[in-house]
Design an enzyme around this catalytic site. Sequence first.
Site, short mmCIF file in Angstrom:
data_model
loop_
_atom_site.label_atom_id
_atom_site.label_comp_id
_atom_site.label_asym_id
_atom_site.label_seq_id
_atom_site.Cartn_x
_atom_site.Cartn_y
_atom_site.Cartn_z
N ALA A 64 -41.00 -22.17 10.93
CA ALA A 64 -40.73 -21.00 11.31
C ALA A 64 -39.32 -20.89 12.24
O ALA A 64 -39.26 -21.59 12.97
CB ALA A 64 -41.96 -20.36 12.08
N HIS A 77 -24.21 -7.59 25.31
CA HIS A 77 -24.72 -6.87 26.26
C HIS A 77 -25.78 -6.24 26.15
O HIS A 77 -26.09 -5.10 25.94
CB HIS A 77 -23.72 -5.71 26.89
N ASP A 95 -22.59 -10.05 32.70
CA ASP A 95 -21.27 -9.63 32.45
C ASP A 95 -20.26 -10.61 33.08
O ASP A 95 -20.26 -10.70 34.36
CB ASP A 95 -21.15 -8.03 33.28
N HIS A 132 -15.16 -8.95 30.55
CA HIS A 132 -15.80 -7.92 30.31
C HIS A 132 -15.05 -6.50 30.47
O HIS A 132 -15.04 -5.49 29.83
CB HIS A 132 -17.28 -7.66 30.65
N HIS A 145 -18.43 -2.64 37.44
CA HIS A 145 -17.71 -3.23 36.61
C HIS A 145 -16.20 -3.42 37.11
O HIS A 145 -15.74 -4.84 37.05
CB HIS A 145 -17.75 -2.42 35.45
C1 23J Z 1 -19.57 -1.15 28.04
C2 23J Z 1 -18.81 0.20 28.77
C3 23J Z 1 -19.44 0.54 29.86
C4 23J Z 1 -20.38 -0.18 30.38
C5 23J Z 1 -20.87 -1.09 29.80
C6 23J Z 1 -20.40 -1.79 28.82
C7 23J Z 1 -22.22 -1.92 30.49
O1 23J Z 1 -22.68 -1.40 31.25
C8 23J Z 1 -22.46 -2.98 30.23
O2 23J Z 1 -23.38 -3.48 29.71
O3 23J Z 1 -21.91 -4.18 30.67
S1 23J Z 1 -20.97 0.80 31.97
MN MN Z 2 -23.02 -5.69 30.29
#
Ligand code: 23J
Ligand code: MN
Length: 262
Positions: A64, A73, A79, A83, A211
Amino acid sequence: MGSVEIVRDLGAMLLSGQVEVVDCTGVLGPDTPIIQLPPDFAKPTPKVEINKISEYDEDGPFFAWNWMVLGEHSGTHFDAPHHWITGKDYPDGFTDTLDVQRLVAPVNVIDCSAQCNADPDFLLDAAGVKAWESEHGEINAGEWVVMRSDWDSRVGEAEFLNTDDTGPHSPGPTVDCIEYLLSRGIVGWGTQCIGTDAGQAGGMDPPYPAHNLLHKNNCFGLASLANLGRLPAKGAILIATPLKIEHGTGSPIRALALVPKG
Ligand code: 23J
Ligand code: MN
């Protein structure tokens, strides 16, 4: 005690059950919630697909296996610094180049579950972190800090993304919270929500401060963590390891916490 004895004793304690391994991961599958960005960023991460190759049948009589469609993401995930544009220049800012020594570290669990249950837009600020430190002890360099919201209990319900005509509403950190944690030298910040930032963080200055500031400082983010209510405020070790995706910006993880019993 020397390091040989410490690792030997950790091994014995794992086998004896004195150190419990808590799974801080949600199930990854077609029902896993995926972040929705504003329509100006219209290219979405697709939903997770698990496609069967065979399961002891004509396509594979003895075996399987599946193949997947999977965004970096998606679900409980990591992250990496690359990113975000603020972290774009770190050579070790990718999933295949980061320093794995940093990924296994003590975890500070800040319980905001009551506040988040009362207010889905709850923001943890630096004063809240400092109040937590005076009760539980200092946050040290190299450690993880995670915000307990119990948001994992909402996965599968509209209340997880919690979006209305004003956008998503989920808890997260303020700008000064992340600035303070970075001043402590943390390795990263984790949350039980869809992303490391609050639902309304697009309106902060800078937008998406978790971020922006974490990755600017070569630090990591963790999203959609589960079961943080089973962790002590201090005293557990968190293992949060992304797949070694070639120049990956993030990855689903199996987040595991080593928790002393009793
Ligand atoms: C891409 C753009 C904005 C955000 C995010 C991704 C995430 O929250 C992520 O998963 O890193 S806020
Ligand atoms: Mn993310």
